[in-house]
Design a protein around this motif. Structure first.
Motif, mmCIF file in Angstrom:
data_model
loop_
_atom_site.group_PDB
_atom_site.id
_atom_site.type_symbol
_atom_site.label_atom_id
_atom_site.label_comp_id
_atom_site.label_asym_id
_atom_site.label_seq_id
_atom_site.Cartn_x
_atom_site.Cartn_y
_atom_site.Cartn_z
ATOM 1 N N ALA A 66 0.816 -1.217 0.000
ATOM 2 C CA ALA A 66 0.000 0.000 0.000
ATOM 3 C C ALA A 66 0.847 1.262 0.000
ATOM 4 C CB ALA A 66 -0.943 0.000 1.201
ATOM 5 N N GLY A 67 2.166 1.121 -0.153
ATOM 6 C CA GLY A 67 3.019 2.291 -0.284
ATOM 7 C C GLY A 67 3.759 2.630 0.985
ATOM 8 N N ALA A 68 4.216 3.864 1.054
ATOM 9 C CA ALA A 68 5.003 4.324 2.194
ATOM 10 C C ALA A 68 4.166 4.375 3.460
ATOM 11 C CB ALA A 68 5.583 5.705 1.905
ATOM 12 N N ASP A 69 4.800 4.063 4.581
ATOM 13 C CA ASP A 69 4.157 4.177 5.890
ATOM 14 C C ASP A 69 4.167 5.657 6.281
ATOM 15 O OD1 ASP A 69 3.286 4.114 8.473
ATOM 16 O OD2 ASP A 69 4.672 2.563 9.152
ATOM 17 N N LEU A 70 3.053 6.351 6.029
ATOM 18 C CA LEU A 70 2.999 7.795 6.250
ATOM 19 C C LEU A 70 3.048 8.169 7.724
ATOM 20 C CD1 LEU A 70 0.370 8.880 3.563
ATOM 21 C CD2 LEU A 70 2.857 8.863 3.405
ATOM 22 N N SER A 71 2.826 7.196 8.613
ATOM 23 C CA SER A 71 2.899 7.499 10.050
ATOM 24 C C SER A 71 4.319 7.871 10.474
ATOM 25 C CB SER A 71 2.406 6.309 10.873
ATOM 26 O OG SER A 71 3.278 5.194 10.741
ATOM 27 N N GLU A 72 5.319 7.539 9.637
ATOM 28 C CA GLU A 72 6.703 7.887 9.948
ATOM 29 C C GLU A 72 7.049 9.330 9.588
ATOM 30 O OE1 GLU A 72 9.416 3.869 9.711
ATOM 31 O OE2 GLU A 72 9.204 5.084 7.890
ATOM 32 N N ARG A 73 6.216 9.999 8.801
ATOM 33 C CA ARG A 73 6.564 11.310 8.258
ATOM 34 C C ARG A 73 6.877 12.330 9.346
ATOM 35 N NH1 ARG A 73 7.567 11.678 2.587
ATOM 36 N NH2 ARG A 73 6.843 9.650 1.899
ATOM 37 N N ALA A 74 6.062 12.361 10.374
ATOM 38 C CA ALA A 74 6.270 13.369 11.425
ATOM 39 C C ALA A 74 7.640 13.211 12.076
ATOM 40 C CB ALA A 74 5.167 13.264 12.472
ATOM 41 N N GLY A 75 8.033 11.977 12.353
ATOM 42 C CA GLY A 75 9.332 11.732 12.961
ATOM 43 C C GLY A 75 10.478 12.091 12.039
ATOM 44 N N ILE A 76 10.303 11.817 10.750
ATOM 45 C CA ILE A 76 11.343 12.142 9.766
ATOM 46 C C ILE A 76 11.566 13.647 9.709
ATOM 47 C CG2 ILE A 76 11.872 12.147 7.293
ATOM 48 C CD1 ILE A 76 10.335 9.436 7.174
ATOM 49 N N LEU A 77 10.477 14.407 9.676
ATOM 50 C CA LEU A 77 10.575 15.861 9.599
ATOM 51 C C LEU A 77 11.189 16.453 10.855
ATOM 52 C CD1 LEU A 77 7.135 16.654 7.920
ATOM 53 C CD2 LEU A 77 9.382 17.003 6.903
ATOM 54 N N ALA A 78 11.007 15.790 11.992
ATOM 55 C CA ALA A 78 11.509 16.305 13.260
ATOM 56 C C ALA A 78 13.007 16.105 13.425
ATOM 57 C CB ALA A 78 10.767 15.646 14.424
ATOM 58 N N GLU A 79 13.603 15.170 12.694
ATOM 59 C CA GLU A 79 15.034 14.885 12.819
ATOM 60 C C GLU A 79 15.845 15.855 11.970
ATOM 61 O OE1 GLU A 79 15.710 10.925 11.502
ATOM 62 O OE2 GLU A 79 14.273 10.017 12.898
ATOM 63 N N PRO A 80 16.909 16.452 12.515
ATOM 64 C CA PRO A 80 17.795 17.278 11.682
ATOM 65 C C PRO A 80 18.373 16.435 10.538
ATOM 66 C CG PRO A 80 18.261 17.601 14.011
ATOM 67 C CD PRO A 80 17.320 16.430 13.927
ATOM 68 N N GLY A 81 18.155 16.879 9.330
ATOM 69 C CA GLY A 81 18.618 16.119 8.168
ATOM 70 C C GLY A 81 17.834 14.861 7.915
ATOM 71 N N GLY A 82 16.708 14.718 8.587
ATOM 72 C CA GLY A 82 15.939 13.477 8.495
ATOM 73 C C GLY A 82 15.416 13.179 7.103
ATOM 74 N N TYR A 83 14.955 14.200 6.395
ATOM 75 C CA TYR A 83 14.385 13.948 5.076
ATOM 76 C C TYR A 83 15.445 13.494 4.084
ATOM 77 C CZ TYR A 83 9.726 14.252 3.128
ATOM 78 O OH TYR A 83 8.475 13.925 2.692
ATOM 79 N N ALA A 84 16.654 14.060 4.188
ATOM 80 C CA ALA A 84 17.723 13.634 3.278
ATOM 81 C C ALA A 84 18.071 12.173 3.507
ATOM 82 C CB ALA A 84 18.955 14.513 3.476
ATOM 83 N N ARG A 85 18.159 11.766 4.787
ATOM 84 C CA ARG A 85 18.465 10.364 5.085
ATOM 85 C C ARG A 85 17.336 9.457 4.629
ATOM 86 N NH1 ARG A 85 20.437 12.778 9.731
ATOM 87 N NH2 ARG A 85 18.568 12.282 10.938
ATOM 88 N N HIS A 86 16.109 9.905 4.851
ATOM 89 C CA HIS A 86 14.936 9.128 4.417
ATOM 90 C C HIS A 86 14.944 8.933 2.905
ATOM 91 C CE1 HIS A 86 10.735 7.932 3.885
ATOM 92 N NE2 HIS A 86 10.613 8.920 3.015
ATOM 93 N N ASN A 87 15.145 10.012 2.162
ATOM 94 C CA ASN A 87 15.135 9.921 0.703
ATOM 95 C C ASN A 87 16.243 9.015 0.182
ATOM 96 O OD1 ASN A 87 12.914 11.547 0.444
ATOM 97 N ND2 ASN A 87 14.065 13.413 0.006
ATOM 98 N N ARG A 88 17.395 9.067 0.844
ATOM 99 C CA ARG A 88 18.512 8.213 0.434
ATOM 100 C C ARG A 88 18.160 6.737 0.605
ATOM 101 N NH1 ARG A 88 21.950 10.182 3.709
ATOM 102 N NH2 ARG A 88 22.433 11.962 2.385
ATOM 103 N N LEU A 89 17.494 6.415 1.720
ATOM 104 C CA LEU A 89 17.104 5.022 1.966
ATOM 105 C C LEU A 89 16.014 4.579 1.002
ATOM 106 C CD1 LEU A 89 17.319 2.436 3.606
ATOM 107 C CD2 LEU A 89 15.757 3.438 5.291
ATOM 108 N N VAL A 90 15.071 5.478 0.696
ATOM 109 C CA VAL A 90 14.030 5.143 -0.281
ATOM 110 C C VAL A 90 14.659 4.810 -1.626
ATOM 111 C CG1 VAL A 90 12.076 6.052 -1.607
ATOM 112 C CG2 VAL A 90 12.197 6.459 0.858
ATOM 113 N N ARG A 91 15.594 5.639 -2.066
ATOM 114 C CA ARG A 91 16.264 5.370 -3.342
ATOM 115 C C ARG A 91 17.007 4.043 -3.304
ATOM 116 N NH1 ARG A 91 17.742 10.831 -2.806
ATOM 117 N NH2 ARG A 91 19.907 10.262 -2.355
#
Length: 261
Positions: A66-91
């Motif tokens: 069903a796709g990405a677990d959107l419940s993780e989004r808030a935690g990702i945004l709260a981490e310094p540099g979290g989105y860059a690390r998240h995107n790297r793992l997604v790729r």
């Protein structure tokens, strides 16, 4: 299998040189951080395993993913540099399938939404159940991923229709549109994918790997450059024992016996 005995989001079985990787992350096989980390590990291990010649990617339950677990989004945004690390793992979780040297056959049993749709489209061959569907719902949640992957498999107009409207494209439609190679009853889905994988496993292993490498490298090359590269692969293969065995078996009208990698 060594290195894959502690998985929490997947199951892996091996028989007849074919690995069956089953997504097992109930209730809908959503993709969280652990899912992506295990996906990378699985395809790295199977890609290097000399006994594996083809891989089937299937799923338990009613959904492929069903796709990405959107419940993780808030935690990702709260981490310094979290989105860059998240995107790297997604790729990485997507690239590991594209870069896996063994062909991967997707057996899509149900909903493949967003990142689940991309996961299916990344595979070398797509087999779908009659009740399966692909959908890109990013516009419903203020996101915009997957465009380039969708454009590889759909016409420009159909790709835009999917992305702009989140339209569901059903199994029979996917087959009609030449996105899927087969559309079968759900009960036959995994066996259909395994049958294709077993056929691949009977071919010269190094030749199959060279063919997958050619697909990846020549996709955006000019025609002449791409064909020149393919010819270089054939020249290299001609010196290998398995190619010589394949030619000898053809001449002698017998089944070849390959040594593999």
């Amino acid at each position: 299998m060594r290195g894959l005995d502690d998985l929490q989001r997947f199951q892996v079985e091996v028989a007849d040189h074919v690995a069956t990787v089953t997504i097992a992350a109930p209730p809908v096989n959503a993709q969280d951080r652990l899912f992506r980390e295990e996906c990378v590990r699985i395809f790295d291990v199977l890609g290097a395993e000399t006994d594996i010649r083809a891989i089937v990617l299937a799923a338990d339950g009613r959904a492929f993913s069903a796709g990405a677990d959107l419940s993780e989004r808030a935690g990702i945004l709260a981490e310094p540099g979290g989105y860059a690390r998240h995107n790297r793992l997604v790729r990485a979780a997507f690239d590991c399938i594209i870069e896996c040297p063994k062909p991967v056959i997707a057996a899509v049993n149900g909903a493949a939404i967003g990142a689940g749709c991309v996961l299916a489209l990344l595979c070398d061959i797509l087999i779908v159940a009659e009740e399966a569907f692909l959908s890109m719902t990013e516009v419903d949640y203020g996101l915009a991923g997957g465009v380039r992957h969708v454009l590889r498999s759909f016409s420009p107009s159909d790709a835009r229709l999917m992305i702009y409207t989140a339209k569901r494209v059903t199994g029979p439609e996917l087959y009609r549109m030449n996105v899927a190679s087969a559309c079968v009853p759900k009960a036959q889905l995994v066996e259909e994918a395994k049958a294709i994988a077993r056929t691949i496993a009977e071919k010269v292993p190094l030749a199959v790997m060279a063919a997958k490498r050619s697909f990846g490298l020549t996709e955006e090359m000019p025609l002449r450059d791409g064909y020149r590269y393919e010819q270089s692969q054939t020249a290299l293969l001609a010196e290998t024992e398995d190619t010589q065995e394949a030619l000898a078996a053809f001449r002698e009208k017998r089944k070849p016996v390959f040594k593999g990698f």
